[in-house]
Enzyme design. Structure first.
Site, short mmCIF file in Angstrom:
data_model
loop_
_atom_site.label_atom_id
_atom_site.label_comp_id
_atom_site.label_asym_id
_atom_site.label_seq_id
_atom_site.Cartn_x
_atom_site.Cartn_y
_atom_site.Cartn_z
N SER A 57 0.87 -1.17 0.00
CA SER A 57 0.00 0.00 0.00
C SER A 57 0.91 1.22 0.00
O SER A 57 1.66 1.43 0.95
CB SER A 57 -0.87 -0.03 1.25
OG SER A 57 -1.61 1.16 1.38
N LYS A 95 -1.01 -1.11 -4.50
CA LYS A 95 -2.19 -0.30 -4.16
C LYS A 95 -1.70 1.11 -3.92
O LYS A 95 -0.70 1.31 -3.23
CB LYS A 95 -2.84 -0.88 -2.90
CG LYS A 95 -3.70 0.07 -2.06
CD LYS A 95 -4.46 -0.71 -1.00
CE LYS A 95 -4.64 0.09 0.28
NZ LYS A 95 -5.31 -0.69 1.34
N LYS A 140 -2.86 5.02 -2.66
CA LYS A 140 -3.89 5.80 -1.98
C LYS A 140 -4.30 6.94 -2.91
O LYS A 140 -3.43 7.54 -3.57
CB LYS A 140 -3.32 6.38 -0.68
CG LYS A 140 -2.99 5.32 0.37
CD LYS A 140 -4.25 4.71 0.95
CE LYS A 140 -3.94 3.83 2.16
NZ LYS A 140 -5.17 3.24 2.72
N ASP A 164 -7.06 2.95 -3.21
CA ASP A 164 -7.80 3.02 -1.94
C ASP A 164 -8.10 4.49 -1.62
O ASP A 164 -7.18 5.29 -1.44
CB ASP A 164 -6.96 2.40 -0.82
CG ASP A 164 -7.70 2.32 0.52
OD1 ASP A 164 -8.85 2.80 0.60
OD2 ASP A 164 -7.12 1.77 1.49
N GLU A 176 -11.01 0.62 -3.49
CA GLU A 176 -11.31 0.33 -2.08
C GLU A 176 -11.97 1.54 -1.42
O GLU A 176 -11.46 2.66 -1.53
CB GLU A 176 -9.99 -0.03 -1.38
CG GLU A 176 -10.14 -0.48 0.06
CD GLU A 176 -8.78 -0.87 0.67
OE1 GLU A 176 -7.80 -1.03 -0.09
OE2 GLU A 176 -8.70 -0.97 1.91
N ASP A 222 -13.69 -1.70 2.98
CA ASP A 222 -12.79 -1.80 4.13
C ASP A 222 -13.54 -1.22 5.34
O ASP A 222 -14.22 -1.96 6.07
CB ASP A 222 -11.49 -1.03 3.80
CG ASP A 222 -10.51 -0.90 4.96
OD1 ASP A 222 -10.84 -1.32 6.08
OD2 ASP A 222 -9.40 -0.36 4.75
N LYS A 268 -9.71 -7.01 8.11
CA LYS A 268 -8.73 -6.57 9.11
C LYS A 268 -9.28 -7.02 10.45
O LYS A 268 -10.36 -6.56 10.84
CB LYS A 268 -8.60 -5.04 9.12
CG LYS A 268 -7.96 -4.43 7.89
CD LYS A 268 -7.94 -2.91 8.00
CE LYS A 268 -7.32 -2.29 6.75
NZ LYS A 268 -7.46 -0.82 6.75
N GLY A 283 -4.00 -4.10 6.09
CA GLY A 283 -2.94 -3.79 7.04
C GLY A 283 -3.23 -2.50 7.75
O GLY A 283 -3.98 -1.66 7.25
O1 OSB Z 1 -7.15 1.85 4.49
O2 OSB Z 1 -6.07 0.07 4.27
C1 OSB Z 1 -6.19 1.17 4.78
C2 OSB Z 1 -3.12 2.00 6.91
C3 OSB Z 1 -3.71 2.60 8.00
C4 OSB Z 1 -5.08 2.76 8.01
C5 OSB Z 1 -5.85 2.32 6.94
C6 OSB Z 1 -5.26 1.70 5.84
C7 OSB Z 1 -3.87 1.56 5.81
C8 OSB Z 1 -3.13 1.00 4.70
C9 OSB Z 1 -1.74 0.51 4.97
O3 OSB Z 1 -3.54 1.00 3.55
C10 OSB Z 1 -1.62 -0.98 4.93
C11 OSB Z 1 -0.30 -1.42 5.48
O4 OSB Z 1 0.68 -1.35 4.74
O5 OSB Z 1 -0.24 -1.85 6.65
MG MG Z 2 -8.31 0.69 3.14
#
Ligand code: OSB
Ligand code: MG
Length: 371
Positions: free
Chosen positions: A137, A163, A165, A190, A215, A240, A264, A292
């Protein structure tokens, strides 16, 4: 299999991130989280609470989680013997919500049970694979060239999907750049709830980029609007933030709000609830992947064991320790192979070795209570 809980210890831990991480709700430079230690019958179990310092991803923070665990959850579990760790979440049912606080305790109980039985956690959870497929991510960057350079690094490291953001102003430009520079790589975006139904036309325009999925485009607690959006776009929606329980998963699938779900355990209240969501999705033909929360090696190890269940058929957001914390709280850290896989630990419980000196050095507050 029975889990006896005699003592609960909490640590508030702060660790600097290797690199800043930016989402649609802001940029962070470090992580503050709670490590839960449960003792019983001469063994110990560890869990990690994924709540952050701010209530931007979820309503919980590490301050609310500390309060809920100390004042309400600890009294519900201390001195009790549970026939199975799956019984811990229902035992906390009087407390409404606060899934991240509940998950930290529940997951520590699963680790405790697996260690007491001297089996890897994955076996107790019903895992079926020896390795999991890993993706990354990548947060919002200061510039498109900076994003391109990060993607180049992660593809070279072997990760199975990228992925990125997105947020208004960093969406079509970023995704378009990735497609033109990197071609048909496995790519998803995402939004962390950064859009509304008014953005339907713009979100539909993303169909041209053949993303694996988008996402959580809409509000964190919304399922109905995602169903309307999914009817208007071709890109599969993955939820999510909106999925806090098996009931939410049922509703989202039934109403067509998503075609993929991100699991999660922190968001869902632990391993048992995650397995329920996993099973519902499997029955309905909906693939899942493991999300994550920028966990330390302790939480990351839990995630790896859970992601070994069969319907985790898409690469998740569980990546190598070195992308997050150097050093990590475990030694050795989680490593990713050249082909983008992570081995499921085979030792008892979560099967990783905590570096207690490092954990002590990163601990800023402690609490302990016995039955
Ligand atoms: O939306 O998936 C998410 C991290 C913190 C809060 C929300 C998210 C995320 C990530 C990071 O996308 C995922 C990771 O590398 O741990
Ligand atoms: Mg997410």
């Amino acid at each position: 299999m029975p889990v006896r809980i005699e003592r609960l210890r909490l640590r508030l831990v702060r660790l600097p991130l290797v690199a800043f991480f930016e989402t649609s709700f802001g940029r962070i430079y470090d992580r503050t989280f709670i490590i839960v230690q449960l003792d019983g019958d001469g063994v110990e179990g560890l869990g990690e609470c994924v709540a952050d310092v701010d209530p931007y991803y979820s309503p919980e923070t590490n301050v609310t989680a500390w309060h809920i665990i100390r004042d309400f959850l600890a009294p519900l579990v201390l001195g009790r013997t549970f026939a199975h760790p799956r019984d811990v979440y229902p035992a906390c049912g009087r407390v409404r919500g606060h899934n991240m606080a509940k998950a930290a305790i529940e997951m520590a109980a699963w680790d405790l049970a697996a260690r007491a039985d001297d089996v890897p956690l994955s076996r107790l959870l019903g895992g079926t694979r020896a390795e999991i497929a890993s993706g990354v991510s990548i947060g919002i960057q200061d510039s498109l060239p900076q994003l391109a350079s990060k993607i180049e690094t992660e593809l070279a490291a072997g990760y199975r999907r990228i992925k990125i953001k997105i947020k208004p102003g960093w969406d079509v430009s970023a995704i378009g750049m990735v497609r033109s520079q990197f071609g048909a790589i496995p790519l998803m975006a995402d939004a962390n709830a950064a859009y509304s139904r008014d953005d339907t036309a713009m979100l539909a325009s993303l169909d041209a980029f053949d993303l694996m999925m988008i996402e959580q485009p809409l509000d964190y607690d919304d399922i109905r609007d995602h169903a309307a959006l999914q009817a208007a776009i071709r890109t599969p929606i993955c939820l999510d933030e909106s999925i806090h329980s098996p009931q939410h998963a049922e509703e989202a699938i039934t109403t067509g709000a998503c075609r993929i779900i991100n699991i999660k355990p922190g968001r869902l209240g632990g391993h048992a609830q995650s397995i329920r969501v996993h099973d519902i999705c499997a029955e309905r033909g909906v693939p899942v992947w493991h999300g994550g929360m920028l966990e330390s090696g302790i939480g990351r190890a839990h995630n790896i064991h859970l992601a070994s269940l069969p319907n985790f058929s898409l690469p998740g957001d569980i990546a190598a320790s070195r992308r997050y914390f150097v050093p990590d709280l475990i030694e050795p850290g989680i490593a990713v192979s050249k082909s983008g896989t992570i081995d499921v630990p085979t030792g008892a419980g979560i099967g990783v070795t905590v570096d207690w000196d490092r954990l002590d050095a990163a601990t800023v507050e402690r609490y302990e209570v016995r039955a």
